[in-house]
Motif scaffolding. Sequence first.
Motif, PDB file in Angstrom:
ATOM      1  N   VAL A  67       0.859  -1.181   0.000  1.00 40.22           N
ATOM      2  CA  VAL A  67       0.000   0.000   0.000  1.00 40.22           C
ATOM      3  C   VAL A  67       0.898   1.234   0.000  1.00 40.22           C
ATOM      4  O   VAL A  67       1.978   1.217   0.576  1.00 40.22           O
ATOM      5  N   VAL A  68       0.454   2.278  -0.684  1.00 41.38           N
ATOM      6  CA  VAL A  68       1.149   3.560  -0.650  1.00 41.38           C
ATOM      7  C   VAL A  68       0.146   4.610  -0.201  1.00 41.38           C
ATOM      8  O   VAL A  68      -0.882   4.805  -0.835  1.00 41.38           O
ATOM      9  N   LEU A  69       0.443   5.228   0.943  1.00 44.37           N
ATOM     10  CA  LEU A  69      -0.386   6.326   1.427  1.00 44.37           C
ATOM     11  C   LEU A  69       0.257   7.643   1.036  1.00 44.37           C
ATOM     12  O   LEU A  69       1.479   7.766   1.025  1.00 44.37           O
ATOM     13  N   ARG A  70      -0.575   8.604   0.746  1.00 46.89           N
ATOM     14  CA  ARG A  70      -0.122   9.957   0.442  1.00 46.89           C
ATOM     15  C   ARG A  70      -0.617  10.859   1.557  1.00 46.89           C
ATOM     16  O   ARG A  70      -1.742  10.702   2.040  1.00 46.89           O
ATOM     17  N   LEU A 123       3.513   6.494   9.162  1.00 46.17           N
ATOM     18  CA  LEU A 123       4.078   5.148   9.120  1.00 46.17           C
ATOM     19  C   LEU A 123       3.133   4.144   9.773  1.00 46.17           C
ATOM     20  O   LEU A 123       2.820   3.091   9.199  1.00 46.17           O
ATOM     21  N   ASP A 124       2.652   4.456  10.968  1.00 49.22           N
ATOM     22  CA  ASP A 124       1.759   3.564  11.695  1.00 49.22           C
ATOM     23  C   ASP A 124       0.474   3.311  10.904  1.00 49.22           C
ATOM     24  O   ASP A 124      -0.016   2.184  10.833  1.00 49.22           O
ATOM     25  N   THR A 125      -0.053   4.343  10.288  1.00 48.85           N
ATOM     26  CA  THR A 125      -1.282   4.222   9.505  1.00 48.85           C
ATOM     27  C   THR A 125      -1.065   3.356   8.266  1.00 48.85           C
ATOM     28  O   THR A 125      -1.890   2.497   7.940  1.00 48.85           O
ATOM     29  N   ALA A 126       0.051   3.546   7.583  1.00 49.23           N
ATOM     30  CA  ALA A 126       0.348   2.738   6.395  1.00 49.23           C
ATOM     31  C   ALA A 126       0.499   1.268   6.764  1.00 49.23           C
ATOM     32  O   ALA A 126      -0.011   0.382   6.063  1.00 49.23           O
ATOM     33  N   LEU A 127       1.169   0.997   7.863  1.00 52.08           N
ATOM     34  CA  LEU A 127       1.314  -0.394   8.306  1.00 52.08           C
ATOM     35  C   LEU A 127      -0.050  -1.003   8.631  1.00 52.08           C
ATOM     36  O   LEU A 127      -0.324  -2.142   8.270  1.00 52.08           O
ATOM     37  N   ALA A 128      -0.899  -0.237   9.291  1.00 45.08           N
ATOM     38  CA  ALA A 128      -2.235  -0.728   9.638  1.00 45.08           C
ATOM     39  C   ALA A 128      -3.046  -1.048   8.392  1.00 45.08           C
ATOM     40  O   ALA A 128      -3.735  -2.069   8.332  1.00 45.08           O
ATOM     41  N   LEU A 184       5.816   0.578  18.571  1.00 42.57           N
ATOM     42  CA  LEU A 184       6.271   1.331  17.402  1.00 42.57           C
ATOM     43  C   LEU A 184       7.544   2.074  17.795  1.00 42.57           C
ATOM     44  O   LEU A 184       7.522   2.865  18.730  1.00 42.57           O
ATOM     45  N   GLN A 185       8.603   1.767  17.095  1.00 46.01           N
ATOM     46  CA  GLN A 185       9.867   2.461  17.346  1.00 46.01           C
ATOM     47  C   GLN A 185      10.323   3.070  16.032  1.00 46.01           C
ATOM     48  O   GLN A 185      10.440   2.374  15.020  1.00 46.01           O
ATOM     49  N   VAL A 186      10.537   4.361  16.027  1.00 46.68           N
ATOM     50  CA  VAL A 186      10.949   5.074  14.824  1.00 46.68           C
ATOM     51  C   VAL A 186      12.272   5.775  15.106  1.00 46.68           C
ATOM     52  O   VAL A 186      12.387   6.482  16.105  1.00 46.68           O
ATOM     53  N   SER A 187      13.235   5.565  14.247  1.00 48.97           N
ATOM     54  CA  SER A 187      14.509   6.280  14.333  1.00 48.97           C
ATOM     55  C   SER A 187      14.562   7.267  13.182  1.00 48.97           C
ATOM     56  O   SER A 187      14.528   6.872  12.016  1.00 48.97           O
ATOM     57  N   PHE A 188      14.630   8.537  13.506  1.00 46.30           N
ATOM     58  CA  PHE A 188      14.643   9.581  12.486  1.00 46.30           C
ATOM     59  C   PHE A 188      16.075   9.853  12.051  1.00 46.30           C
ATOM     60  O   PHE A 188      16.965   9.990  12.886  1.00 46.30           O
ATOM     61  N   VAL A 189      16.286   9.926  10.740  1.00 48.53           N
ATOM     62  CA  VAL A 189      17.635  10.173  10.219  1.00 48.53           C
ATOM     63  C   VAL A 189      17.753  11.499   9.490  1.00 48.53           C
ATOM     64  O   VAL A 189      18.856  11.927   9.164  1.00 48.53           O
ATOM     65  N   ARG A 207       5.788  19.039   1.711  1.00 48.75           N
ATOM     66  CA  ARG A 207       4.400  19.046   2.167  1.00 48.75           C
ATOM     67  C   ARG A 207       3.590  17.907   1.555  1.00 48.75           C
ATOM     68  O   ARG A 207       2.423  17.725   1.888  1.00 48.75           O
ATOM     69  N   VAL A 208       4.201  17.142   0.637  1.00 46.92           N
ATOM     70  CA  VAL A 208       3.556  15.947   0.082  1.00 46.92           C
ATOM     71  C   VAL A 208       4.455  14.768   0.422  1.00 46.92           C
ATOM     72  O   VAL A 208       5.606  14.697  -0.015  1.00 46.92           O
ATOM     73  N   LEU A 209       3.916  13.855   1.231  1.00 44.07           N
ATOM     74  CA  LEU A 209       4.683  12.691   1.663  1.00 44.07           C
ATOM     75  C   LEU A 209       4.025  11.421   1.151  1.00 44.07           C
ATOM     76  O   LEU A 209       2.808  11.374   0.980  1.00 44.07           O
ATOM     77  N   ARG A 210       4.831  10.417   0.936  1.00 45.69           N
ATOM     78  CA  ARG A 210       4.318   9.095   0.572  1.00 45.69           C
ATOM     79  C   ARG A 210       4.978   8.066   1.471  1.00 45.69           C
ATOM     80  O   ARG A 210       6.173   8.156   1.735  1.00 45.69           O
ATOM     81  N   CYS A 211       4.181   7.104   1.905  1.00 43.51           N
ATOM     82  CA  CYS A 211       4.694   6.026   2.744  1.00 43.51           C
ATOM     83  C   CYS A 211       4.267   4.700   2.125  1.00 43.51           C
ATOM     84  O   CYS A 211       3.083   4.458   1.903  1.00 43.51           O
ATOM     85  N   ARG A 212       5.246   3.869   1.824  1.00 43.45           N
ATOM     86  CA  ARG A 212       5.008   2.564   1.212  1.00 43.45           C
ATOM     87  C   ARG A 212       5.153   1.499   2.301  1.00 43.45           C
ATOM     88  O   ARG A 212       6.138   1.495   3.024  1.00 43.45           O
ATOM     89  N   ALA A 213       4.165   0.619   2.423  1.00 46.63           N
ATOM     90  CA  ALA A 213       4.202  -0.431   3.445  1.00 46.63           C
ATOM     91  C   ALA A 213       3.787  -1.762   2.849  1.00 46.63           C
ATOM     92  O   ALA A 213       2.910  -1.819   2.000  1.00 46.63           O
ATOM     93  N   ARG A 214       4.446  -2.806   3.328  1.00 43.89           N
ATOM     94  CA  ARG A 214       4.038  -4.160   2.951  1.00 43.89           C
ATOM     95  C   ARG A 214       4.218  -5.085   4.150  1.00 43.89           C
ATOM     96  O   ARG A 214       5.045  -4.818   5.020  1.00 43.89           O
ATOM     97  N   VAL A 215       3.440  -6.122   4.190  1.00 44.47           N
ATOM     98  CA  VAL A 215       3.464  -7.070   5.295  1.00 44.47           C
ATOM     99  C   VAL A 215       4.587  -8.062   5.050  1.00 44.47           C
ATOM    100  O   VAL A 215       4.590  -8.769   4.038  1.00 44.47           O
ATOM    101  N   ALA A 216       5.528  -8.135   5.991  1.00 44.36           N
ATOM    102  CA  ALA A 216       6.638  -9.081   5.884  1.00 44.36           C
ATOM    103  C   ALA A 216       6.273 -10.417   6.517  1.00 44.36           C
ATOM    104  O   ALA A 216       6.718 -11.471   6.071  1.00 44.36           O
TER     105      ALA A 216
END
Length: 99
Positions: free
Chosen positions: A23-26, A49-54, A72-77, A83-92
């Motif tokens: 899934v890709v959320l915008r 991220l949490d929403t895309a995983l859900a 949920l643990q997020v490490s920011f780099v 202002r436009v973000l996309r998050c791609r998630a897949r079930v491993a």
Amino acid sequence: MSTTSGFWAHLGISIETADAREVVLRMDVPEALTTPFDTVHGGVLATLLDTALAVAIARRLESPDRIATHALQVSFVAFTSSRVLRCRARVASLRRSVA
């Protein structure tokens, strides 16, 4: 799964693509969710991220099944001011009680 909730609308989230694999959320980030430094707040990024995983997990479950994040643990780099973000998630891995 309803994507018309006030929560999604408030955050500017929509499903851009979704298939059996991923899934890709915008997210069109509202001004109110940026920091005084004109970057997107880290909590907003974690929420996306949490929403895309859900969504990715929910697409693999029977409709009466419910899901909730138990950790949920997020490490920011880096910062982003985009202002436009996309998050791609897949079930491993999808098991009876943990995905």
